[in-house]
Design a protein around this motif. Structure first.
Motif, PDB file in Angstrom:
ATOM      1  N   GLY B  33       0.794  -1.224   0.000  1.00 29.79           N
ATOM      2  CA  GLY B  33       0.000   0.000   0.000  1.00 29.79           C
ATOM      3  C   GLY B  33       0.824   1.270   0.000  1.00 29.79           C
ATOM      4  N   LYS B  36       4.225   1.250  -4.599  1.00 32.03           N
ATOM      5  CA  LYS B  36       5.153   0.619  -5.542  1.00 32.03           C
ATOM      6  C   LYS B  36       4.474   0.386  -6.894  1.00 32.03           C
ATOM      7  CE  LYS B  36       5.712  -3.015  -2.894  1.00 32.03           C
ATOM      8  NZ  LYS B  36       4.776  -2.640  -1.813  1.00 32.03           N
ATOM      9  N   THR B  37       3.278  -0.213  -6.847  1.00 29.12           N
ATOM     10  CA  THR B  37       2.585  -0.491  -8.099  1.00 29.12           C
ATOM     11  C   THR B  37       2.207   0.814  -8.814  1.00 29.12           C
ATOM     12  OG1 THR B  37       1.753  -2.561  -7.190  1.00 29.12           O
ATOM     13  CG2 THR B  37       0.637  -1.733  -9.139  1.00 29.12           C
ATOM     14  N   ASN B  38       1.901   1.834  -8.030  1.00 31.14           N
ATOM     15  CA  ASN B  38       1.582   3.129  -8.635  1.00 31.14           C
ATOM     16  C   ASN B  38       2.699   3.600  -9.569  1.00 31.14           C
ATOM     17  OD1 ASN B  38      -0.706   3.058  -7.090  1.00 31.14           O
ATOM     18  ND2 ASN B  38      -0.026   4.591  -5.591  1.00 31.14           N
ATOM     19  N   ARG B  53      -4.385  -1.946 -14.338  1.00 26.82           N
ATOM     20  CA  ARG B  53      -5.277  -2.202 -13.205  1.00 26.82           C
ATOM     21  C   ARG B  53      -6.692  -1.686 -13.407  1.00 26.82           C
ATOM     22  NH1 ARG B  53      -2.181  -0.782  -7.621  1.00 26.82           N
ATOM     23  NH2 ARG B  53      -1.728   1.207  -8.624  1.00 26.82           N
ATOM     24  N   PRO B  59      -8.858   7.220 -11.757  1.00 28.55           N
ATOM     25  CA  PRO B  59      -8.113   6.790 -10.566  1.00 28.55           C
ATOM     26  C   PRO B  59      -6.612   7.067 -10.638  1.00 28.55           C
ATOM     27  CG  PRO B  59      -9.489   5.012 -11.429  1.00 28.55           C
ATOM     28  CD  PRO B  59      -9.502   6.096 -12.442  1.00 28.55           C
ATOM     29  N   VAL B  61      -5.216   9.859 -11.507  1.00 31.28           N
ATOM     30  CA  VAL B  61      -4.920  11.222 -11.086  1.00 31.28           C
ATOM     31  C   VAL B  61      -5.056  11.303  -9.576  1.00 31.28           C
ATOM     32  CG1 VAL B  61      -5.616  13.636 -11.303  1.00 31.28           C
ATOM     33  CG2 VAL B  61      -5.759  12.113 -13.279  1.00 31.28           C
ATOM     34  N   ALA B  63      -5.933  12.083  -5.962  1.00 34.99           N
ATOM     35  CA  ALA B  63      -7.197  12.615  -5.446  1.00 34.99           C
ATOM     36  C   ALA B  63      -7.021  14.104  -5.149  1.00 34.99           C
ATOM     37  CB  ALA B  63      -7.602  11.857  -4.191  1.00 34.99           C
TER      38      ALA B  63
HETATM   39  N1  LIG Z   1      -5.777   8.594  -7.207  1.00 33.14           N
HETATM   40  C1  LIG Z   1      -5.183   8.415  -6.018  1.00 33.14           C
HETATM   41  N2  LIG Z   1      -4.945   9.478  -5.205  1.00 33.14           N
HETATM   42  C2  LIG Z   1      -4.338   9.301  -4.008  1.00 33.14           C
HETATM   43  N3  LIG Z   1      -3.930   8.108  -3.543  1.00 33.14           N
HETATM   44  C3  LIG Z   1      -4.131   7.018  -4.305  1.00 33.14           C
HETATM   45  C4  LIG Z   1      -4.754   7.115  -5.579  1.00 33.14           C
HETATM   46  N4  LIG Z   1      -4.836   5.882  -6.094  1.00 33.14           N
HETATM   47  C5  LIG Z   1      -4.281   5.044  -5.199  1.00 33.14           C
HETATM   48  N5  LIG Z   1      -3.845   5.721  -4.113  1.00 33.14           N
HETATM   49  C6  LIG Z   1      -3.204   5.148  -2.932  1.00 33.14           C
HETATM   50  O1  LIG Z   1      -2.085   4.395  -3.321  1.00 33.14           O
HETATM   51  C7  LIG Z   1      -1.918   3.301  -2.450  1.00 33.14           C
HETATM   52  C8  LIG Z   1      -1.717   2.008  -3.188  1.00 33.14           C
HETATM   53  O2  LIG Z   1      -0.512   2.041  -3.798  1.00 33.14           O
HETATM   54  P1  LIG Z   1       0.101   0.779  -4.548  1.00 33.14           P
HETATM   55  O3  LIG Z   1       1.141   1.311  -5.450  1.00 33.14           O
HETATM   56  O4  LIG Z   1      -0.962  -0.028  -5.131  1.00 33.14           O
HETATM   57  O5  LIG Z   1       0.731   0.009  -3.327  1.00 33.14           O
HETATM   58  P2  LIG Z   1       1.832  -1.122  -3.350  1.00 33.14           P
HETATM   59  O6  LIG Z   1       3.069  -0.479  -2.819  1.00 33.14           O
HETATM   60  O7  LIG Z   1       1.289  -2.167  -2.428  1.00 33.14           O
HETATM   61  O8  LIG Z   1       1.982  -1.606  -4.744  1.00 33.14           O
HETATM   62  C9  LIG Z   1      -3.157   3.236  -1.584  1.00 33.14           C
HETATM   63  O9  LIG Z   1      -2.819   3.702  -0.302  1.00 33.14           O
HETATM   64  C10 LIG Z   1      -4.121   4.155  -2.234  1.00 33.14           C
HETATM   65  O10 LIG Z   1      -4.929   4.813  -1.310  1.00 33.14           O
END
Ligand SMILES: Nc1ncnc2c1ncn2[C@@H]1O[C@H](COP(=O)(O)OP(=O)(O)O)[C@@H](O)[C@H]1O
Ligand SMILES: [Mg+2]
Ligand SMILES: [Zn+2]
Lengths: 197, 368
Positions: B33, B36-38, B53, B59, B61, B63
């Motif tokens: 969370g 990383k995936t982001n 995904r 999603p 952009v 929030a």
């Molecule tokens: N559009 C967004 N704006 C703000 N935060 C976001 C957005 N989309 C996802 N997140 C946050 O990003 C996090 C998930 O990140 P991710 O990269 O999936 O994690 P991981 O490190 O497990 O791969 C979550 O905490 C989620 O709330």
């Protein structure tokens, strides 16, 4: 949300194509701060355009009389007819200076997703214009996108049996786009290099 | 090819972040969370103009922000290319290549060739045929970007044709007379033209891909089974005439149901292990190996084309047993660039522990 008149104006502007909420707000406040004479002139031309501008009874281009400027022009050829979707396409093609025939404005393209079929376009009127045999070549200049291509194919299928040469603008136009966005040189070349279909 | 730098502005959980990456293995470590995936999702977006995904852009952009920017510097044959993409939900993306804006975002396809494997890929094996068609089409576009246009033309014509069938079907139900189908012939022609091109390209792709797939599965599973793929078409031949004939044959049912029943959008990529289909038969581990093999096969095919793509493995090692981990590490050890994400660093075989980054909320720090 603003109050009263300014919000009304923002809402009205926001209904125009290509204007999002932010642009609508910017335009509304521009109007608010502009010289009253300029604003009155804008308002007057908005009203006037609906009162004065009509559609040409022959080609359905915009006109101020029964016939548009192009249909009235005796120097233009009646043997070659160019089919377009919208009046703005006539303007784009006129800018190229490559075409000396007449036009026919369909009023759109076949688009089932938006409920537009041949009956909603001026296809029947086109067929009536072609019936007397004076037109020898028909150029299909609908937009180079899915709906424009389908409309061109549809008309070509209808017209072919009448022995009229049917041609389509040459490729080279940006695919998927609008005719009006093509620059003069590209559009001019597409006209020059049109191919019979 | 490798990504030298990635910069994000208002993407997912990042307000603003920049990461300098290296050729070879790069390991991104951080708890679940954290984001990383982001990061790698953004990179994947540059390669395919879509997220692995989510189907919509909103999603992506952050929030509260109105738009997101992804920038990356890609090094290919010792030349560096800058790609910039601005995502504004509900509007066409804007893109730059080098310093110049491009006419449409699609023009950046091909700038970054990237193969991404993520836990979501299990749906390649277990999900609907649409997942496998998308896998093929994405790979098609990655190899030859012009297929992006073929694919979108086909989809647009299909939508229009279905709309026509549906409205005629509804008219018929209400008025008991056949609805207006006067333009159906036109849509059939155009669907057949685009459909034949798409079908021919997919068939050629599957032919080229099949040997790589069998080899990759063999390597990942250490010879536990013979994996194969085969394209199952709803039209016998990849020609416009054949598609047209198939459309004619199914027209009565299509008019009855208001949808297009034949064509590449109804085809399937069949996956088999030995004599059995994978879906419904394979174990969890086998399904995982198969999904991984599909991605590795894509990677090897692109390599065989002469372009070393970037490889991304998102949270993959945690899902694999020790044997599979080691074999995967061997397979990718000489890749031009691999980006690996994990929550627990010990899950990644030591031979891949190249450059290491710690991911914290909103930032990425390179470890010395
Ligand atoms: N559009 C967004 N704006 C703000 N935060 C976001 C957005 N989309 C996802 N997140 C946050 O990003 C996090 C998930 O990140 P991710 O990269 O999936 O994690 P991981 O490190 O497990 O791969 C979550 O905490 C989620 O709330
Ligand atoms: Mg993750
Ligand atoms: Zn006129």
């Amino acid at each position: 949300m603003y109050e009263g008149a300014i919000q009304d104006l923002i809402d009205e502007l926001g209904r125009l194509p290509g204007i999002g909420p932010k642009s609508a707000q910017r335009l509304a406040f521009h109007v608010l701060s502009a010289d009253p004479i300029d604003v009155r002139r804008l308002a007057a031309s908005l009203v006037k355009v609906k009162e004065v501008v009509k559609f040409c009874t022959i080609c359905f281009n915009v006109a101020e009389d029964d016939k548009c400027r192009i249909c009235r022009d005796p120097r233009r050829s009646d043997e070659i007819l160019c089919v377009v979707e919208e009046p703005k396409d006539v303007v784009a093609i006129e800018r190229t200076n490559e075409f000396r025939g007449r036009y026919h404005v369909l009023g759109g393209a076949i688009n089932p997703l938006e409920g537009v079929g041949p009956d909603n376009l001026r296809v029947r009127e086109l067929m009536q214009r072609l019936a007397d045999g004076e037109v020898k070549e028909l150029i299909l200049a609908t937009d180079p996108n899915t709906e424009g291509e389908a409309t061109a194919t549809y008309i070509a299928l209808l017209v072919k049996p009448m022995g009229i040469t049917v041609s389509r603008l040459a490729s080279g136009l940006p695919v998927g786009g609008d005719l009006e966005y093509a620059d003069e040189i590209t559009l001019g070349r597409a006209f020059e290099g049109r191919r019979t279909i | 090819m490798y990504v030298r730098r990635l910069e994000l502005v208002d993407v997912r959980s990042y307000a603003r972040v920049g990461v300098d990456l290296q050729p070879g293995p790069n390991v991104l470590v951080g708890p679940n969370g954290v984001g990383k995936t982001n990061l790698i999702e953004a990179l994947g977006y540059v390669a395919t103009l879509g997220s692995h995904r989510v189907a919509t852009d909103a999603p992506l952009v952050r929030a509260g922000a109105g738009s997101a920017v992804i920038r990356c510097a890609i090094v290919h044959e010792s030349r560096e290319l800058l790609v910039e993409l601005e995502i504004v939900p509900g509007r066409a993306n804007r893109a730059r290549l080098g310093r110049a804006p491009v006419r449409r975002a699609r023009d950046i396809l091909g700038a970054l060739r990237l193969v991404l494997f993520a836990p979501e890929d299990l749906s390649l094996v277990r999900g609907d045929p649409a997942e496998r068609r998308r896998y093929l089409d994405d790979l098609l576009v990655l190899r030859q970007p012009r297929f992006a246009a073929v694919r979108s033309d086909y989809e647009r014509v299909l939508k229009q044709r279905n709309a026509l069938l549906r409205s005629s079907y509804l008219t018929k139900r209400v008025t008991k007379t056949a609805g207006d189908l006067s333009t159906l012939e036109v849509w059939d022609q155009h669907l057949a033209e685009h459909g034949a091109v798409l079908l021919a390209a997919r068939l050629a792709l599957v032919d080229a891909l099949a040997p790589h797939l069998s080899k990759a599965y063999d390597a990942v599973s250490a010879g536990e089974g013979a994996a194969a793929i085969a394209y199952q078409a709803t039209v016998p031949e990849p020609t416009a005439d054949a598609v047209l004939a198939a459309l004619r044959a199914s027209r009565p049912q299509e008019v009855e149901r208001g949808v297009t029943l034949v064509g590449p959008h109804r085809d399937e990529l069949a996956l088999t292990l030995g004599p059995l289909p994978v879906k419904g038969y394979a174990s969890h581990g086998e399904s995982w190996s198969f999904a991984l093999a599909l991605r590795l096969a894509a990677y090897e095919l692109l390599r065989a084309d002469g372009i070393e793509p970037v490889l991304v493995l998102d949270d993959v090692f945690a899902e694999l047993d020790t044997g599979r981990r080691e074999r995967l590490a061997t397979l990718i050890a000489d890749a031009a660039q691999v980006l690996i994400t994990c929550a627990v660093e010990a899950d990644v075989p030591t031979r891949l522990s190249g450059i290491r980054y710690t991911v914290r909320p909103g930032e990425v720090v390179r470890e010395q």
